[in-house]
Design a protein around this motif. Sequence first.
Motif, PDB file in Angstrom:
ATOM      1  N   SER A 193       1.279  -0.911  -0.094  1.00  0.00           N
ATOM      2  CA  SER A 193       0.267  -0.006  -0.189  1.00  0.00           C
ATOM      3  C   SER A 193       1.007   1.292   0.072  1.00  0.00           C
ATOM      4  CB  SER A 193      -1.062   0.163   1.174  1.00  0.00           C
ATOM      5  OG  SER A 193      -1.639  -1.294   1.302  1.00  0.00           O
ATOM      6  N   ALA A 194       1.963   1.161   0.803  1.00  0.00           N
ATOM      7  CA  ALA A 194       2.951   2.152   1.395  1.00  0.00           C
ATOM      8  C   ALA A 194       3.886   2.630  -0.128  1.00  0.00           C
ATOM      9  CB  ALA A 194       3.592   2.293   2.491  1.00  0.00           C
ATOM     10  N   PHE A 221      -0.269   3.597  -3.221  1.00  0.00           N
ATOM     11  CA  PHE A 221      -0.627   5.484  -2.739  1.00  0.00           C
ATOM     12  C   PHE A 221       0.343   5.991  -3.908  1.00  0.00           C
ATOM     13  CE2 PHE A 221      -1.216   4.425   2.194  1.00  0.00           C
ATOM     14  CZ  PHE A 221      -2.202   3.867   2.068  1.00  0.00           C
ATOM     15  N   SER A 273      15.839   9.232   3.558  1.00  0.00           N
ATOM     16  CA  SER A 273      14.818   9.627   4.635  1.00  0.00           C
ATOM     17  C   SER A 273      13.662   8.485   4.668  1.00  0.00           C
ATOM     18  CB  SER A 273      14.432  10.579   3.524  1.00  0.00           C
ATOM     19  OG  SER A 273      12.237  10.759   4.341  1.00  0.00           O
ATOM     20  N   ASN A 274      13.695   8.581   6.268  1.00  0.00           N
ATOM     21  CA  ASN A 274      12.926   7.454   7.063  1.00  0.00           C
ATOM     22  C   ASN A 274      11.490   7.313   6.916  1.00  0.00           C
ATOM     23  OD1 ASN A 274      12.065   5.148   8.656  1.00  0.00           O
ATOM     24  ND2 ASN A 274      13.026   5.960  11.108  1.00  0.00           N
ATOM     25  N   PHE A 275      10.469   6.386   6.307  1.00  0.00           N
ATOM     26  CA  PHE A 275       9.132   6.699   6.472  1.00  0.00           C
ATOM     27  C   PHE A 275       8.298   7.216   7.450  1.00  0.00           C
ATOM     28  CE2 PHE A 275       5.049   4.436   6.544  1.00  0.00           C
ATOM     29  CZ  PHE A 275       4.895   4.383   5.681  1.00  0.00           C
ATOM     30  N   PRO A 276       7.384   7.379   6.633  1.00  0.00           N
ATOM     31  CA  PRO A 276       6.912   8.008   6.202  1.00  0.00           C
ATOM     32  C   PRO A 276       7.237   9.276   5.012  1.00  0.00           C
ATOM     33  CG  PRO A 276       5.598   8.984   7.287  1.00  0.00           C
ATOM     34  CD  PRO A 276       6.780   8.560   8.261  1.00  0.00           C
ATOM     35  N   GLY A 283       7.414  11.475   2.059  1.00  0.00           N
ATOM     36  CA  GLY A 283       6.919  12.251   1.397  1.00  0.00           C
ATOM     37  C   GLY A 283       5.934  12.992   2.433  1.00  0.00           C
ATOM     38  N   ASP A 284       4.404  13.545   2.132  1.00  0.00           N
ATOM     39  CA  ASP A 284       3.246  14.058   2.551  1.00  0.00           C
ATOM     40  C   ASP A 284       2.253  13.705   1.878  1.00  0.00           C
ATOM     41  OD1 ASP A 284       3.302  15.111   0.197  1.00  0.00           O
ATOM     42  OD2 ASP A 284       4.062  16.996   0.753  1.00  0.00           O
ATOM     43  N   GLU A 285       1.481  14.110   2.281  1.00  0.00           N
ATOM     44  CA  GLU A 285       0.393  13.534   2.102  1.00  0.00           C
ATOM     45  C   GLU A 285      -0.233  13.804   0.006  1.00  0.00           C
ATOM     46  OE1 GLU A 285       0.814  16.331   3.335  1.00  0.00           O
ATOM     47  OE2 GLU A 285      -0.514  18.118   2.774  1.00  0.00           O
ATOM     48  N   VAL A 324       2.110  12.493  -1.415  1.00  0.00           N
ATOM     49  CA  VAL A 324       3.021  10.974  -2.160  1.00  0.00           C
ATOM     50  C   VAL A 324       4.187  11.562  -2.718  1.00  0.00           C
ATOM     51  CG1 VAL A 324       2.848   8.728  -3.091  1.00  0.00           C
ATOM     52  CG2 VAL A 324       0.872   9.635  -1.258  1.00  0.00           C
ATOM     53  N   ILE A 331      -2.608   5.734  -7.318  1.00  0.00           N
ATOM     54  CA  ILE A 331      -3.648   6.320  -6.824  1.00  0.00           C
ATOM     55  C   ILE A 331      -3.627   8.056  -6.774  1.00  0.00           C
ATOM     56  CG2 ILE A 331      -4.795   7.264  -5.146  1.00  0.00           C
ATOM     57  CD1 ILE A 331      -5.140   3.943  -3.736  1.00  0.00           C
ATOM     58  N   ALA A 332      -2.360   8.430  -6.017  1.00  0.00           N
ATOM     59  CA  ALA A 332      -1.602  10.128  -6.310  1.00  0.00           C
ATOM     60  C   ALA A 332      -1.313  10.002  -7.848  1.00  0.00           C
ATOM     61  CB  ALA A 332      -0.336   9.766  -5.678  1.00  0.00           C
TER      62      ALA A 332
END
Lengths: 131, 422
Positions: B162-163, B167, B280-283, B285-287, B289, B170-171
């Motif tokens: 999903s991550a 996503f 970079s650690n998860f997450p 990016g931002d909303e 994606v 979808i983005a």
Amino acid sequence: MEPIAKKWYDNLAKGKIMGIKCKDCGAYTFPPLTVCRECRSRNLKEVKMSGEGELVMYSSTMLPSAKFADLGKKAYGLIKLKEGPVFFTRIDGVKYNTPDEIRKGNEILPVKVKAKIEKVKGMNIVVFEKK
Amino acid sequence: MKKAQIIGVGCTKFGNILTSPELKDKTFQEIVAEAAFEAMDDAQIPPEKIDVFYVGNMLSNTTQMYSHATVLADWLGLRLKGGYHFDTACSTTNTGLGIAAQSILSGKYKNVLVVAGEITSSCPKGVNPLEREAISPTTLWKWTDFGMDHVYGYHHFYDVASAYGAFTTIAYMKRNKLSFEEMDKIMMEVNRAVRKHASMNPKAITYERGSLEQEARKEGFSSVEDYWKSPKNPFFAWPARLFSALNSADGATAIVVSGEAKKYTKKLPIDIAGFDWRTSNFPWGDEKVYPYPQDTLAFKTAYQMAGIKPSDIDYLYVHDCMQIYQLVLSEVAGYFPKGTAWKAVLDGRTMYDGDKPLNISGGRHGGGHAFDASAGMEIYEIVKQMRGEAGKKQMKKPLRVAVQHNHGYGMHTAVTVFKKGK
């Protein structure tokens, strides 16, 4: 340095969801780290999170992580917290049993979601629920 | 001016060490040596002239090894040479090029071997190192997910499909106002290109399965579309289907980087002209994606170091563990204007004989994904293409500048800029 992660999980056991706010740049970091995730400052204060956020998107998976594999199919979502950071966890209150349900569920996003604390596999963690 | 140049490349078959004829009955030590020897022979450099070697490997559970260089020194003929184990997960061999370039440009070393191997299919059974047993996908991902932060991220219903896959798709649909049906068709065309390219690469894991069309016919479907939408290709995490995800593989790759190329080979040397790494650690990016800030920064900084603009790039490889990244990252790289990569794919422009070739090794699905070694198959393709040694898959357009991007779980971005050397 005080233990950070242990304190956070201990707080969850007491029903409290904490984060940190940077005294220098004002940004929130969630869950708490040793530094502000935005500006790297160590000048931080612990704050209670509102637990409010918006579900940005969600899906489900054929191959769940080993930790959750025996719990059955779940919905996983990306949440934009009211305080700013994004967070990823299980989402309750959305439909996800068929591709079509996930598709239709995503068409109405963003929607408001609320945090709740749940004990999963012996650990208190934060999941979110669509109101 | 001193240069760090690639003078030799090696790559084993990507397959399954339990069943693939090219790998069967070999040990991890032997497949790593096979890739290293191909690279050293390609460079015509004797082992005595290798000053230092860097070894990539992620899944210690399957190789039963750490601080790998000490064990491998004997198997590679590099005893008493300098060496160490390094790991940036799925970007490792790409990262290794920059490390090798630093080693040479600093003046410390003249010739460097970067080598990596991975076994994702199986692990030793009991105490007999020659007997292996298959591991399940859940076990493979349990070990792979150590790439995820185990204090918070992994323990909060983490799901990479999903991550990282769903996503992003979808983005991309939202950003470009594409319906699910349109997006599904685009992803089928991306996979069709992946499989076509892999069907022309004998080292690729799907090589024997042929193109997507051939496989659809063999499976009894009257069209590729029917096969794509069939239960053979379920949603891994809606809207991303199984065929849009990586195929895990066993294999090894190697690269020889030199500061004195002319001494060893008459073949065209390839300059490591620029590189950059970001973490970079998860997450990640931002909303929105995409883009992740780490990718934007890595491309920009590597281009600056190499003195290139996006319009100078003749060939681009971007990380495609999930094939949606072919679309999003080729736009972030500036290879296509924002929101247009999908059109280029539908128009066939990203094929090896198109004007904007993209990921023509077959990527992490067609070529296969042997975690730390995979970027080496992509480097192998770039070097062979630049030399004009790619056979029937040789690009039609001239290739002077190539760029390679990789994501190492989760998440390390490595970008390298290659230039045709002298």
